[in-house]
Design a protein around this motif. Structure first.
Motif, PDB file in Angstrom:
ATOM      1  N   HIS A  90       0.767  -1.290  -0.127  1.00  0.00           N
ATOM      2  CA  HIS A  90       0.062   0.087   0.213  1.00  0.00           C
ATOM      3  C   HIS A  90       0.892   1.203  -0.225  1.00  0.00           C
ATOM      4  O   HIS A  90       2.073   1.401   0.578  1.00  0.00           O
ATOM      5  N   ALA A  91       0.376   2.291  -0.302  1.00  0.00           N
ATOM      6  CA  ALA A  91       1.018   3.651  -0.585  1.00  0.00           C
ATOM      7  C   ALA A  91       1.509   3.815   0.875  1.00  0.00           C
ATOM      8  O   ALA A  91       2.573   4.501   1.291  1.00  0.00           O
ATOM      9  N   SER A 118       0.147   1.482  -6.583  1.00  0.00           N
ATOM     10  CA  SER A 118       0.006   2.886  -5.701  1.00  0.00           C
ATOM     11  C   SER A 118       1.318   3.238  -5.174  1.00  0.00           C
ATOM     12  O   SER A 118       1.609   4.559  -4.918  1.00  0.00           O
ATOM     13  N   GLU A 121       3.726   4.902  -7.593  1.00  0.00           N
ATOM     14  CA  GLU A 121       3.276   6.197  -8.216  1.00  0.00           C
ATOM     15  C   GLU A 121       3.947   7.154  -7.177  1.00  0.00           C
ATOM     16  O   GLU A 121       4.233   8.181  -7.341  1.00  0.00           O
TER      17      GLU A 121
END
Length: 341
Positions: A90-91, A118, A121
């Protein structure tokens, strides 16, 4: 022997594992081009009093990517933080790591191609501007809060660089592609490990182990320890005969093929008439996972020229049939020698 003796012995073995890893580029064996490039990169960063550029280490498992990351931190005089792609799903996982980095810290992410999209990014902005944007709230009321990061160096390691998205790959200032080792380089790796083990191994024995190590230092060190165990149990020396006996016991043949490699070859030739056969069918026939066949077995068999990958599946080459002392079935012969495949 007392009941507490196994504890220090285990600690000694763990210490040996750490001692096998070289601590500097000078001690690192092989990858001469990469070592010279890294030396220039690190010295230039030190002369300019800045953090080194982000580094991507690509290559098959066992060639020294983690060791090189540790050397980058050691020679830069910076602390090292270690993580892995599968652990960053997860980010928020990545944000927690990045926000806790100290100035100049080296962040090593193994198997970086397996990070969540995610998180990838978020990493783009962090690598370029040392900043991340944290979203607070949901929907129309969501707010983006910028968070400045301490300058850091990302060292990413991947066994499948083709899976990295181009925007992430382009943000690395230096990409090193690690190659398989030559036999003489593996001999030097083994000589160093044998010295640390206190094991007296003659050059012919070292060369025998090196020639069966698939061009990979990790495998070479593992086979050396199996030879050490065999010599210890049989109260003998680690000579050429001991190496041959030990590796025969552990099913490693003269070419470095192990039990699973031979099982895959035999399945292609005997059960599927030389191929072509699909990966899922092949994996089911030998009782292994598809990922194991694709990432561990197949690359070595292809590199040895024993298996060919075609659009229709895996095919045993003429070299595989000669090695097995067999003739390919007539029905399989056109596929074997079809140059357009």
């Amino acid at each position: 022997m007392s009941a507490v003796d196994p504890v220090p012995q285990s600690e000694a073995e763990l210490a040996f594992e750490g001692a096998l890893r070289p601590k500097s580029l000078t001690d690192f064996v092989g990858q001469a081009g990469v070592r010279k490039q890294l030396e220039v990169l690190l010295k230039a960063a030190a002369m300019q009093n800045r953090t080194p550029d982000h580094i991507l280490l690509a290559g098959p498992p066992g060639l020294g990517k983690t060791t090189l990351a540790m050397i980058v931190a050691e020679e830069s005089g910076r602390p090292l933080r270690m993580s892995s792609g599968p652990a960053i799903q997860h980010a928020g996982d990545l944000a927690a790591v990045l926000s806790s980095l100290t100035p100049g810290e080296i962040l090593f992410i193994d198997e970086i191609h397996r990070m969540a999209r995610s998180a990838e990014e978020m990493l783009y902005l962090a690598m370029e501007d040392f900043r991340i944007d944290i979203m607070v709230g949901k929907g129309a009321g969501a707010t983006s809060i910028p968070l400045d990061l301490a300058p850091f160096t990302l060292v990413g390691a991947t066994t499948r660089s083709g899976l990295l998205p181009n925007p992430l790959r382009d943000r690395f200032g230096f990409t090193a592609n690690l190659e398989f080792y030559a036999v003489d380089e593996l001999e030097r790796v083994l000589l160093r490990a044998a010295t640390l083990l206190g094991l007296d191994v003659r050059p012919p024995a070292l060369r025998e182990i090196a020639s069966r190590s698939r061009g990979t230092p990790r495998i070479a060190n593992r086979l050396l320890r199996r030879v050490r165990d065999w010599a210890l149990v049989h109260d003998g020396t680690a000579d050429h005969a001991a190496v041959q006996a030990a590796l025969e016991l552990y099913d490693v043949d003269e070419s470095g093929l192990d039990r699973l490699d031979r099982a895959v070859l035999d399945a292609i030739m005997d059960r599927f008439d030389g191929g072509p056969v699909g990966l899922s069918t092949l994996a089911a026939s030998v009782g292994e996972e598809q990922d194991t066949i694709a990432s561990v077995v197949e690359p070595f068999l292809v590199r040895m020229g024993l298996v060919s990958r075609t659009p229709r599946g895996r095919v045993a080459t003429s070299a595989a049939w000669r090695r097995a002392g067999k003739r390919p079935p007539v029905a399989g012969a056109p596929a074997l020698f079809d140059e357009s495949a």
